[in-house]
Write an enzyme that holds these catalytic residues in place. Structure first.
Site, PDB file in Angstrom:
ATOM      1  N   HIS A   1      -8.447   5.602   0.644  1.00 24.49           N
ATOM      2  CA  HIS A   1      -8.759   4.199   0.360  1.00 24.49           C
ATOM      3  C   HIS A   1      -8.417   3.320   1.552  1.00 24.49           C
ATOM      4  O   HIS A   1      -7.788   3.765   2.526  1.00 24.49           O
ATOM      5  CB  HIS A   1      -8.006   3.713  -0.892  1.00 24.49           C
TER       6      HIS A   1
ATOM      7  N   CYS B   1      -1.351   9.024  -1.666  1.00 29.73           N
ATOM      8  CA  CYS B   1      -2.738   8.833  -1.272  1.00 29.73           C
ATOM      9  C   CYS B   1      -2.825   8.530   0.222  1.00 29.73           C
ATOM     10  O   CYS B   1      -1.821   8.243   0.874  1.00 29.73           O
ATOM     11  CB  CYS B   1      -3.384   7.718  -2.086  1.00 29.73           C
TER      12      CYS B   1
END
Length: 385
Positions: A290, A309
């Site tokens: 992301h 992440c």
């Protein structure tokens, strides 16, 4: 069907089978075309093996270790500063007569000069990355190089001609298309207490203007304690739900609430923790790529600070490249962004993603960079990564 028709079909069928057999034989006899990625990996292996020889030829003399501890910077003092000065003398960055336990301007200048030689951020401060480079010994370098060579050999056997490679120690992501490197960008990976796992996965969807639902680990370890302490999750433009119902967080006694009853969702926008793009994978560990609302982090040499992440330095560029297969140009992304609403786009061709752990990498100028073993993988396994 008349008999002559059956006979004619049998003739053509036999001819087609003969031609097919010949084609298969020719294909088997033809030399295999080397994958461009595989050829590139083999070149990397050759360069790293040369680097091993270079390190083997260096004198195996003891060095002064600085030791773990807080960042050292101007005006710091103590035993670790004395050892830092000693190490800088050993490397030739300080004069032999310089003896001090105070981090003065001369030590700061020497640290900057060393950082520039190592292509590190020349801020004159000694954090984990600079300390690792200062304390790097031939033995550590050789072991890191050997482990990377073995890992690259395994990778070469199944190297894809398209995909995204995320190397955790170097904290970089590389996009490969048709066997060629398109770009490499900096990324943020999981901190040692919340490691990013080594995954073989695929990007299946891109979400433009994503919401961010706080993951269970972050909710349990970070946000619920904050709610209990302050009555706020500390997230801009976030909605808080208790047992599926929206609530004003300051009106709830969170001390009696378990994590499973809480959901926190941040609205889309530049304030969002995921930035403007999220790249969905298929794993069941809630790991994905992301963007970010905090680009300052990419100026750091050490970027192992996420909850698992992977944050991309230039998420829009990654989105533009991956959406080319969908026929979606960069110009067509702008109207989607302007809406401010989540837009899900399924990739026509899922993009393979490999999370790898290579402790040595080649820089653009051909030099070799040895990276810290951020998750102490070598110490735990003693085996190739």
């Amino acid at each position: 069907m008349p008999v002559y028709g059956i006979q004619r079909w049998g003739y053509w069928r036999g001819l087609l089978l003969s031609l097919l057999s010949l084609a298969l034989l020719l294909a088997a006899a033809a030399p295999a075309t080397a994958s461009p990625v595989r050829a590139q990996v083999e070149a990397w292996i050759s360069r790293l093996e040369q680097e091993i020889v270079t390190w083997q030829q260096q004198p195996q003399t003891p060095i002064t270790g600085i030791g773990a501890g807080p960042m050292l910077k101007l005006n710091a003092s103590g035993e670790r500063v004395r050892r830092l000065a000693q190490r800088l003398r050993e490397l030739g960055y300080l004069a032999a007569e310089h003896q001090s336990e105070v981090f003065g301007t001369s030590i700061e200048a020497a640290v900057r000069a060393f950082q520039e030689s190592q292509q590190l951020k020349p801020d004159g401060r000694v954090g984990d990355r600079t300390r690792f480079a200062l304390e790097l010994t031939p033995a550590i370098a050789i072991e890191s190089l050997r482990q990377t060579v073995e890992a690259l050999r395994s990778f070469a056997a199944q190297a894809p001609d398209r995909g995204v490679l995320v190397n955790l120690p170097s904290q970089t992501a590389t996009l490969i298309r048709q066997g060629q490197v398109v770009f490499t960008m900096r990324v943020v990976v999981g901190r040692p207490s919340r490691e990013t796992p080594l995954l073989h996965d695929s990007i299946t969807h891109i979400i433009v203007n994503p919401t961010w639902t706080v993951p269970p680990t972050v909710l349990r370890n970070d946000k619920l304690p904050l709610l209990r302490k302050t009555g706020s999750p500390g997230i801009d433009a976030a909605d808080v739900y208790l047992d599926g119902e929206w609530v004003l967080p300051e009106t709830v006694d969170w001390n009696t609430v378990s994590p499973g009853r809480v959901r926190i969702v941040q609205s889309p926008g530049d304030h969002n923790a995921l930035g403007r793009f999220r790249f969905n994978l298929t794993n069941d560990q809630n790991i994905y790529l992301h963007g970010t609302n905090d680009p300052k982090v990419f100026s750091r040499d050490t970027r192992a600070v996420s909850s698992g992440c992977v944050r991309l330095e230039d998420a829009r560029r990654m989105a533009e490249e991956l959406l080319m297969d969908n026929g979606l140009t960069a110009i067509r992304l702008d109207p989607l962004l302007i809406t401010g609403r989540p837009q899900w786009i399924k990739l026509n061709r899922p993009m393979p993603v490999r999370f790898v752990y290579w402790l040595a990498t080649l820089e653009e100028d051909g030099s070799v960079r040895i990276h810290p073993d951020i998750y102490n993988v070598a110490d735990e396994t003693g085996a190739p990564i």
